[in-house]
Every structure is written in structure tokens, then in C-alpha cells.
Design an enzyme around this catalytic site. Sequence first.
Site, PDB file in Angstrom:
ATOM      1  N   ARG A 266       0.846  -1.181   0.000  1.00 54.76           N
ATOM      2  CA  ARG A 266       0.000   0.000   0.000  1.00 54.76           C
ATOM      3  C   ARG A 266       0.885   1.236   0.000  1.00 54.76           C
ATOM      4  O   ARG A 266       1.529   1.550   0.995  1.00 54.76           O
ATOM      5  CB  ARG A 266      -0.919  -0.029   1.232  1.00 54.76           C
ATOM      6  N   HIS A 270      -3.097   4.401   5.297  1.00 58.32           N
ATOM      7  CA  HIS A 270      -4.263   3.515   5.431  1.00 58.32           C
ATOM      8  C   HIS A 270      -5.521   4.187   4.888  1.00 58.32           C
ATOM      9  O   HIS A 270      -6.284   3.593   4.124  1.00 58.32           O
ATOM     10  CB  HIS A 270      -4.448   3.131   6.902  1.00 58.32           C
ATOM     11  N   TYR A 279       4.706   4.600  11.443  1.00 55.31           N
ATOM     12  CA  TYR A 279       4.999   3.171  11.552  1.00 55.31           C
ATOM     13  C   TYR A 279       5.797   2.602  10.365  1.00 55.31           C
ATOM     14  O   TYR A 279       6.102   1.407  10.352  1.00 55.31           O
ATOM     15  CB  TYR A 279       3.701   2.369  11.729  1.00 55.31           C
TER      16      TYR A 279
END
Length: 369
Positions: A266, A270, A279
Site C-alpha cells: 500500500r 491507510h 509506523y
Amino acid sequence: MTAKTSRRTVRGLLPSTAPVRFVTETGGAAGRAPAGYAEPPAELLREAFRRMVVGRRLDAQATALTKQGRLAVYPSSRGQEACQIGSVLALREEDWLFPTYRDTVAVMARGVDPVEALTLLRGDWHCGYDPLATRVAPQCTPLATQAPHAVGLADALRRRGEGGVVMVLVGDGGTSEGDFHEALNFAAVFHAPVVFLVQNNGYAISVPLARQTAAPALAYKGVGYGVPSEQVDGNDLVAVVSVLTAAVEHARAGRGPFLVEAHTYRMEPHTNADDATRYRDEAEVKRWSAADPLHRLEAHLRGRGLITDEDVASAREEAERRAAGLRARMNAEDTPDLLELFDHVYADPTPQLLEQRGQLAAELNAREQ
């Protein structure tokens, strides 16, 4: 069952030790074609490229619409286009697609109007299109809850002798949910014609794969349920289409369910509300950028002489036209009918629901006077 037969049966369930691949990151041939898999026809690859170009542009436009307040939220699938388009190209018209909230590009590639596909993320309806007419189930936000539904529909198709196959899309985070495992077991026991495509993009929101499972690959999760499995390079469109087509035909032939894990990434956060820098680092994103599925397929097709500059320009022009159309339609002011709130709650409205509808109608009429 003898020990020898048992070992042979288990081997038939196991995925390849390395993801199936046809094309390298730079677009060249990865070597000898993987055993048991055929390269898709050239015309299908050309069509895949066109759809990937359009899909990426519509995805970018949807992201922009969130910044303009036209969408409440949008989970981008940039970087996962080979899975989005490959899953659709492996299906026939009579088959079904069960998508997640991140699979809007797949939904649009299946033929759903982009505005209708984005209605959920706009907050207007739980589903903006007709699932029965499009054979696309509503996009599912709760993780993996669509998987048992997909298996149930697949089993119904089998019992009725209708011959269709169901493709259910799941993220790596979804494989940690009980619904996913129940669906695998249900599918195997009832021999349902369903294909599970796990798009392993490395993160369940911010949780990396290593904190989700200690398995060598998510594809191995099918073995314990008696579901044959495979893993594929999810950024290699050629490999994705080849593996998924084989999986779909396995299910269509009455041989039961199949699980495919696609290793992908990805590229965006998100959702538009996420800060991915908390992260993952830029170096990781840069490494995966080198394996971009769209650039990879374009380089491969150019190297084989299957597309020209004119083909690429034509695809990009189409993508811009469709993005402009989506933008204009989403920017149009729309006054929702508040009484639609009560539609489709029950097939036959209950007395309580009718009473509530009447109360709201009276209140709205009073406001207009």
C-alpha cells in the site's frame, strides 16, 4: 488413507515456496514460465494496462475529493492495481465479486459507476449500486465479515447448479479475524466454488505482518482447512491474472475453494486520516516504488512491442476524461431525501418503522410550512 497418500494430499494443498512471478521489477521476463501456469493473452494484458491507468487516476481523484470534503474517507489502493484489476479480469460476467472498503478500483473495473461506487465513502448509502445487477457485493468495512457471506452465496450457486464462481477480497489484517477462518472451513467442507484473494500489503493499518502471524506466508493458512493455496507476486499483473484464472477455473470445475496470497504494498496511508510515517519509513516506501505494478507492466508490454506511445497516451487521456467526469458529478450539490433513511431496512417494513417514518415526514412537512 495411507501415510503415502496423506503426504501426496498435503503436497497438493501447499503453495509454491516462493511467490509465482512472470515479470521482474524492471519489466523483463523472470525466466522460465512457472510450472502449471500460462501467460495471459497479449490482448488481455493490453486491456489490463488500460484499466490500471484508469483505475490509478480515479483512485487519485477520489483521494483529492476527500481533501475537498466531498468524501468522508477514502482508503487508497495505489500500488495494488495489479490485484485490483487482475481479480476482475479473472472473472466472467456470471461470477461474483465480494470487495472490501479498499477495493473501489476493483468495483469500478467490474463496471460499477464510479459515483455509485463512492456513495458508501460519501456517507449517503451503505451501498450505492445494485449488487444483484452488478454481481458485486457491498463493500465491506468490518474486516473479513464478507468472507462467510461470499462462501454462503458460492454454496447457493453450487446447490442451484448456476455455475458461477465467487471471488472474495481480503486484506492481510482480515486473515487474523475469526470470520476468515470460519469462511475457509465452511468453503472446504461444503466444496463451495469460491476463491479467496488475500492482498498482503504488509500492514493491518499500522500493525506490520510480523506482528500478525509467524507463518512463512499467509497462503499456508489454507492447508489446515483442506484448501489448496498459492502465493503470487501481487505487483506482477501477468502472474496475478495467471494464478487467479487458474484458481477460478479450479473452483468452476467443481473442485472446491482456492486461496491465493498476493504480496503487494500500500503506497498511500491507510486512509486520508492516517499518518503512515508513524509506523514505516521512507526507505521502505522507496524500495516498493521500484516494483510499481503499473510501471512494471508498461515496461513489459513495451519490451514485447505490445503497446506504443499512442496506446499509453490514449489510456491516460481516457483516465483524465473519466476523472474529470467523476469530479464534476461529485461536486454537484445533492439534497438527499431524508425519508430514504427507512428504505431497505426490512423487506417488509415493521409497524414501528412505518410509525417512525411517519413522524419524520410530519416533522419535515412542518418545517416547510
